[in-house]
Design an enzyme around this catalytic site. Structure first.
Site, PDB file in Angstrom:
ATOM      1  CG  HIS A   1      -1.942   1.264   1.234  1.00 56.91           C
ATOM      2  ND1 HIS A   1      -2.394   1.734   2.504  1.00 56.91           N
ATOM      3  CD2 HIS A   1      -2.525   1.829   0.450  1.00 56.91           C
ATOM      4  CE1 HIS A   1      -2.778   2.716   2.350  1.00 56.91           C
ATOM      5  NE2 HIS A   1      -3.216   2.951   0.671  1.00 56.91           N
TER       6      HIS A   1
ATOM      7  CB  CYS B   1       0.235   1.960   7.942  1.00 57.42           C
ATOM      8  SG  CYS B   1       1.981   2.247   8.792  1.00 57.42           S
ATOM      9  CG  HIS B   2      -2.711   3.061   5.680  1.00 55.71           C
ATOM     10  ND1 HIS B   2      -1.549   3.437   5.269  1.00 55.71           N
ATOM     11  CD2 HIS B   2      -3.291   4.227   6.051  1.00 55.71           C
ATOM     12  CE1 HIS B   2      -1.061   4.357   5.549  1.00 55.71           C
ATOM     13  NE2 HIS B   2      -1.859   5.226   5.977  1.00 55.71           N
ATOM     14  N   GLY B   3      -4.260  -1.049   7.967  1.00 56.31           N
ATOM     15  CA  GLY B   3      -5.114  -2.330   7.969  1.00 56.31           C
ATOM     16  C   GLY B   3      -5.211  -3.202   6.799  1.00 56.31           C
TER      17      GLY B   3
END
Lengths: 420, 246, 169
Positions: free
Chosen positions: C114, C133-135
């Site tokens: 990502h 960080c963003h799953g």
């Protein structure tokens, strides 16, 4: 620039220009009426702009790889020279660029001295120029320290120690400059900071220098005021642009020769030895462009007076417009001044030569005589000359260079200088 | 201009020995054979005292250098023990060298080098040629400059007489003697030959991009001359609109 | 005659501009290229790792080109699980055998695809890795199963020099 009326032809251009008159500025720069008799000595202004930009661009790229730390500076320079893509090229351009910058600035200054460009109404241009020159010396000196070689270290030690000549506070100032009890890591990091800052100060001053120039306009080889625009002038673009470009290319050929074929000839071998605080090199010499002032410093036997003499030698230039009492600008019409001018050129060259030699025996004597003459020229000869000298008749304009109809020396001389 | 001054105050000034360096001049290139032999002299003779800390084994295979094959350079690197670490136990260990490793140093640090050499530090050789006023001629001469001291000159223990050394006293004993290195290419290893080879190698070590620089310089200057000519005629054209000469 | 003259002048100016532009380009390139990886960085392209001390079910993280590389010695159950996943369940379909030449060893760049964070080991809904960080959820083959990451974690070039040593790069 206030007298400039310019309206962009496009609507968008007009809208933008009403809010920020960049197009007016651009138009002013391209149309700027320039005396058409400028000779090639006048191209060094453009060349110097090129030098400054080159130094800033190569300097920025070097700063991306250089490490300002006493333990790593030398190694990081070698890293640049060996591993960084084109690193050797960028560093050699930057190192030789400093010398080329000074070569150009000396020609620029001596052109101004010959043609009296520092005189009314151009005193401010001249003084800004002297400040730029001082900043150049500071930038060059600090830049030379950054590779952290032997000359870097000992040059920094010697030059910072000049401040210790100041009574009472001198020692304190030197310790403050060093950030320690000797030239060391704190000194290196602050020099790097200042070396990075100064070129942008110079850039700002260059803008002022050109702005101040564009108020009265260029002086010219004949040294008389001209109407502008008139048949005596040409627009800056394309006439001066192409001429400056041509001269710049010639300059670049010389520059390229240094960079590609003798990149280290202007440097000192000792600077490829890493800094060692325990051993001073046998001969400490500054870079060639500082040698005349170094000679003046060493010619005075007293520490404080030596420093004062060296500084005065530069600062005296700032008051030159008032020391030179002659109303005539160009040396072409000043037969006596012309001779003294060339003696001064020789004097400075001699100072440069003895600056590179050991300060002993005959060299020291020569340095003292040359130093004395340097000050004599500015403080005594120039003020008197303005009153005593019998100048040659001046032409009325640069296109009709004859006054009173008699073909005399002035015309011949004038022609000669125009032909150059 | 100033660089040459380092020998001026020596009592008797001796001209350096001259030889024809292949890398001088606008088209100057290194002699590959000399570089490879020079590397051999450096490794077998000089490197026992002199470090070359800015060079890596990969440099030996790079273009413009000795141009050993990659396999040769790997083999050279692997013949050296390199200290690496710390490993997962926190200890330093040694392993065979890799191309990316820097040249192994003979001593841990400057102090160790001084201690082993009677107080004199054998200078790092990476940029030695550029760090001496006389450059290659000086190094070349120095290597052949060992002699009996003239009458009246007394030498301390561990000090030797060299005609070309500043002050004539040097702490390095004569490193070269005929046949001290056996060249794999069959070249006779006279002192003169070895001096020339190792100096060539040192020149490359100090200026690894010299060949690229010479080639690029030639192109750059030719280009600048062409552009200058074009600009000159353009300038003449433009200025022909006004009567003033340029 | 006059026309010819103009033409020649135009040609002269065009040639001058063209040659000048070439020079500007040639000067700009070194200033750009100096920011590319330098020779010493390129030379460090490969690294050798001793994996003899890694037990099944453990992951070690090593540094390669300044980035973490996960080397996981997978258990039998994990290998079975990784191989049993159907391709149509995957956002970025890749067979486990294509990702792990030797099924016991999974070697991959420990960088979330990502925006480059380092995912956590043995976390997330798929028993693999989870990027905090963003799953993004990765499975035990390092394949993206849930979350914003677009592709599976990258497998670098590597080889077994011998049974205990992996050479990455």
């Amino acid at each position: 620039m206030s007298d400039h009326n310019y309206t962009p032809s496009s609507k968008v251009g007009k809208w933008f220009n009403d809010r920020l008159p960049l197009l007016t500025l651009a138009n002013h720069l391209t149309d700027y009426p320039t005396p058409k008799n400028l000779n090639y000595w006048w191209t060094f202004g453009g060349i110097l702009t090129f030098c400054l930009i080159t130094q800033i661009v190569t300097g920025l790229t070097l700063a991306m790889h250089y490490i300002a730390h006493a333990d790593m500076a030398f190694e990081s320079v070698e890293h640049i020279m060996r591993d960084v893509n084109y690193g050797w090229l960028i560093r050699y351009i930057h190192a030789n660029g400093a010398s080329m910058f000074f070569l150009a600035v000396y020609i620029h200054i001596f052109r101004s001295l010959f043609y009296g460009s520092y005189k009314s109404p151009r005193e401010i241009i001249w003084i800004i120029g002297i400040i730029i020159y001082l900043l150049m010396m500071a930038a060059a000196f600090m830049g030379y320290v950054l590779p952290w070689g032997q000359m870097s270290f000992w040059g920094a030690t010697v030059i910072t120690n000049l401040f210790s000549a100041i009574p009472l506070v001198g020692e304190g100032i030197v310790t403050w400059l060093w950030g320690g009890y000797s030239v060391d890591n704190p000194t290196l990091t602050r020099f790097f900071t200042l070396h990075y800052l100064i070129p942008f100060l110079i850039l700002g001053l260059v803008v002022l220098h050109i702005w101040a120039l564009h108020v009265p306009g260029n002086n010219n080889p004949v040294g008389i005021d001209i109407k502008k625009p008139s048949k005596d002038t040409v627009p800056f673009h394309p006439y001066i642009v192409i001429k400056d470009g041509f001269a710049l290319l010639m300059f670049m050929i010389v520059f390229a020769f240094f960079v590609f074929y003798t990149p280290n000839i202007l440097g000192h071998a000792d600077n490829y030895i890493e800094a060692d605080p325990l051993v001073t090199p046998a001969h400490i010499v500054p870079e060639w462009y500082l040698l005349p002032f170094y000679a003046i410093l060493r010619s005075v036997p007293d520490k404080l007076l030596g420093v004062i003499a060296m500084l005065s030698a530069i600062l005296i230039l700032a008051v030159l417009p008032w020391l030179d009492t002659s109303k005539i600008r160009s040396a072409v019409f000043r037969p006596l001044y012309k001779q003294f001018y060339w003696i001064l050129v020789a004097d400075v060259l001699i100072l440069g030569y003895v600056g590179a030699m050991p300060a002993e025996g005959l060299y020291l004597l020569i340095a003292r005589v040359a130093t004395a003459y340097y000050f004599l020229h500015f403080l005594v000869i120039l003020p008197i000359l303005g009153f005593k000298e019998k100048t040659l008749p001046m032409p009325l304009s640069i296109t009709e260079p004859i006054l009173g109809g008699s073909p005399n020396l002035a015309v011949a001389k004038n022609k000669e200088s125009l032909d150059k | 201009m100033i660089g040459v001054s380092s020998n001026t105050s020596a009592a008797e000034k001796l001209e350096y020995l001259k030889t024809d360096w292949s890398f001088k001049g606008i088209f100057g290139k290194f002699d590959r054979g000399a570089l490879q032999r020079g590397y051999q002299v450096y490794t077998e003779v000089c490197s026992s005292c002199h470090s070359m800390k800015y060079l890596s084994y990969r440099n030996l295979a790079e273009k413009g250098g000795p141009e050993f094959s990659e396999a040769q350079a790997k083999a050279i690197a692997a013949s050296f023990e390199v200290t690496d670490g710390p490993n997962s136990d926190g200890e330093m260990f040694t392993r065979p060298g890799k191309l990316s490793d820097k040249f192994v140093m003979p001593y841990e640090n400057v102090k160790a080098a001084q201690a082993a050499n009677g107080g004199a530090y054998p200078p790092d050789m990476s940029v030695l040629v550029k760090a001496r006023g006389g450059g290659v001629d000086y190094i070349y001469s120095l290597l052949q400059g060992y002699d009996e001291p003239p009458v009246g000159v007394t030498l301390d223990e561990g000090v030797y007489y060299n005609k070309y050394m500043y002050g004539n006293k040097i702490k390095m004993s004569n490193p070269l003697s005929d046949g001290i290195v056996e060249y794999s290419d069959g070249t006779i290893s006279s002192v003169e030959q070895m001096s020339k080879d190792v100096t060539t190698f040192l020149m490359w070590a100090a200026e690894p991009h010299l060949e690229t620089r010479h080639k690029m310089g030639f192109k750059a200057i030719i280009y600048l001359i062409i552009l200058t000519i074009l600009v000159y005629f353009s300038m003449k054209k433009i200025w022909s609109r006004v009567e003033t000469e340029v | 005659m006059a026309e010819k003259k103009t033409k020649r002048r135009d040609f002269l100016f065009t040639a001058t501009y063209a040659v000048g532009a070439v020079g500007v380009g040639a000067v700009v390139w070194p200033m750009i290229d100096q920011m590319n990886p330098d020779a010493s960085v390129k030379a460090l392209a490969s690294t050798e790792v001793d994996v003899s001390t890694v037990n099944p079910g453990n992951t070690i993280t090593v540094l390669w080109r300044g980035k973490p590389v996960f080397i996981r010695r997978r258990t039998q159950e994990e290998i079975v699980e990784a191989k049993s996943v159907k391709m149509d369940e995957l956002k970025h379909p890749e067979k486990d055998e294509d990702r792990a030449k030797n099924p016991e060893w999974l070697v991959m760049l420990g960088v979330c695809t990502h925006l480059g964070c380092v995912p956590l080991d043995q976390k997330g809904d798929y028993n693999g890795w989870f990027c905090p960080c963003h799953g993004s959820h990765y499975d035990i083959s390092g394949r993206i199963r849930k979350g914003p990451a677009p592709t599976n974690m990258e497998v670098p070039k590597y080889e077994f020099v011998n049974a205990n040593t992996i050479k990455i790069g």
